[in-house]
Design a protein around this motif. Structure first.
Motif, PDB file in Angstrom:
ATOM      1  N   ALA A   1      42.643  30.943  40.993  1.00  0.00           N
ATOM      2  CA  ALA A   1      44.099  30.550  40.145  1.00  0.00           C
ATOM      3  C   ALA A   1      43.112  28.974  40.200  1.00  0.00           C
ATOM      4  N   ALA A   2      42.263  27.995  41.737  1.00  0.00           N
ATOM      5  CA  ALA A   2      41.543  27.161  40.808  1.00  0.00           C
ATOM      6  C   ALA A   2      40.838  26.849  39.428  1.00  0.00           C
TER       7      ALA A   2
ATOM      8  N   GLU B   1      41.395  29.000  36.544  1.00  0.00           N
ATOM      9  CA  GLU B   1      42.485  29.289  35.416  1.00  0.00           C
ATOM     10  C   GLU B   1      43.101  28.340  35.395  1.00  0.00           C
ATOM     11  N   GLU B   2      43.195  27.308  36.622  1.00  0.00           N
ATOM     12  CA  GLU B   2      43.755  26.387  36.043  1.00  0.00           C
ATOM     13  C   GLU B   2      42.860  25.133  35.321  1.00  0.00           C
ATOM     14  N   LEU B   3      41.305  25.351  36.050  1.00  0.00           N
ATOM     15  CA  LEU B   3      40.568  24.253  35.275  1.00  0.00           C
ATOM     16  C   LEU B   3      40.742  24.700  34.231  1.00  0.00           C
ATOM     17  N   ARG B   4      40.261  26.227  33.599  1.00  0.00           N
ATOM     18  CA  ARG B   4      40.292  26.611  32.511  1.00  0.00           C
ATOM     19  C   ARG B   4      41.234  25.350  30.843  1.00  0.00           C
ATOM     20  N   GLY B   5      42.552  25.453  32.032  1.00  0.00           N
ATOM     21  CA  GLY B   5      43.601  24.694  31.198  1.00  0.00           C
ATOM     22  C   GLY B   5      43.093  22.887  30.981  1.00  0.00           C
TER      23      GLY B   5
ATOM     24  N   CYS C   1      33.558  27.434  33.368  1.00  0.00           N
ATOM     25  CA  CYS C   1      35.078  28.597  34.139  1.00  0.00           C
ATOM     26  C   CYS C   1      34.112  29.648  34.357  1.00  0.00           C
TER      27      CYS C   1
ATOM     28  N   PRO D   1      41.113  20.287  40.543  1.00  0.00           N
ATOM     29  CA  PRO D   1      42.886  20.222  39.490  1.00  0.00           C
ATOM     30  C   PRO D   1      43.751  19.188  41.008  1.00  0.00           C
ATOM     31  N   TYR D   2      43.421  19.506  41.906  1.00  0.00           N
ATOM     32  CA  TYR D   2      44.596  18.571  43.358  1.00  0.00           C
ATOM     33  C   TYR D   2      44.889  17.405  43.145  1.00  0.00           C
TER      34      TYR D   2
END
Length: 290
Positions: A152-153, A155-159, A167, A266-267
């Motif tokens: 999940a992290a 995929e978040e970093l892809r954004g 990634c 991301p957090y």
């Protein structure tokens, strides 16, 4: 997150430890996210959980640290007082003896090889502890338990293209870690959170290890974090050789360290510069090693 300020700490200390009521209380700046730290006079520190999860760590530390301390090669926190909920503050808290030193910073180590040897000696001593009944370490379970959060992290970093994380490359490292054989030996004692902020150095050498809230038993790969979150390549090899780490454990350790960094970036990227900076460092170090 529970609000904590100087006045609350003074009231807690005065109410429960009147012998220290006249000592100066001042906030100690920290990049930590679970506890607030205050100096109490010159020789003590007050540590208070900011969140409910940290309250469980207090009990864990107060039970196990006195038993671990004589078995380890560097000082660890020594509890001088066990605080209880009061003054509107809802959780247990602790007074510790102050441990001097500075947090090391990745990329700015004065004695990286010697520090690697010091860290290996600490990790080896933890692994060699023979104390029955230890809890499972935080992050000490199977690597696969981290899979969903790690993916999940990624995929978040892809954004978040401005972070520049490759990634696909980190996904390949993570897949390699998942394929590595799991630890099939007896669980070993672990600190389980060997971040730079939990290490103290002086003159480039390790002088203390703090914040044992994640301690317990589990996969020895969990205490390999400094190899990538702190040590440069040459010192990383010294650390590995001193511990005699096999290939599977090394690959799992790299994967665990990478997972933590991928989740943290991301957090914390907009709220905790120190944590985000170290996460970026880990990602670079892992990819450069591969």
């Amino acid at each position: 997150m529970h609000p904590i300020d100087d006045d609350l700490v003074r009231r807690l200390v005065a109410g429960q430890f009147p012998q220290w009521a006249e000592l100066e209380v001042r906030r100690f700046p920290s990049g930590g996210t679970v506890n607030a730290m205050y100096r109490l006079g010159e020789d003590m520190a007050v540590r208070l959980p900011l969140v409910e999860g940290g309250a469980d760590d207090v009990a864990r530390e107060q039970r196990w640290l006195p038993r671990l301390a004589p078995r380890l090669p560097v000082p660890i926190p020594e509890a001088l007082g066990d605080g209880v909920p009061a003054e509107g503050y809802p959780w247990r808290w602790s007074v510790y003896r102050w441990l001097a030193g500075e947090n090391p910073e990745e990329g700015a180590l004065s004695e990286p090889v010697l520090l690697a040897k010091d860290l290996a000696a600490f990790v080896a001593a933890m692994r060699g502890v023979a104390l029955a009944g230890g809890p499972q370490a935080h992050r000490g379970g199977p690597l696969a338990s981290l899979d969903a959060g790690t993916r999940a992290a990624i995929e978040e970093l892809r954004g978040i293209p401005q972070e520049g994380v490759d990634c696909d490359a980190v996904s390949a490292v993570w897949e390699e870690a998942l394929r590595a054989p799991e630890w099939d030996g007896p669980p070993v004692w672990l600190h389980a959170d060997l971040m730079p902020g939990n290490l103290l150095v002086d003159g480039g050498r390790l002088t203390a290890v703090i914040d044992f809230g994640c301690l317990g038993v589990g996969d020895p790969a969990c205490d390999l974090f400094p190899a990538w979150n702190l040590l440069p390549a040459e010192a990383r090899e010294v650390f590995r050789e001193a511990l005699g780490v096999d290939d599977a454990t090394w690959i799992r350790g790299r994967g665990r360290t990478l997972s933590q960094a991928l989740i943290a970036l991301p957090y914390y990227r907009e709220t905790n510069p120190a944590m985000a900076r170290n996460a970026r460092h880990v990602i670079r170090a892992v990819l450069e090693e591969g």
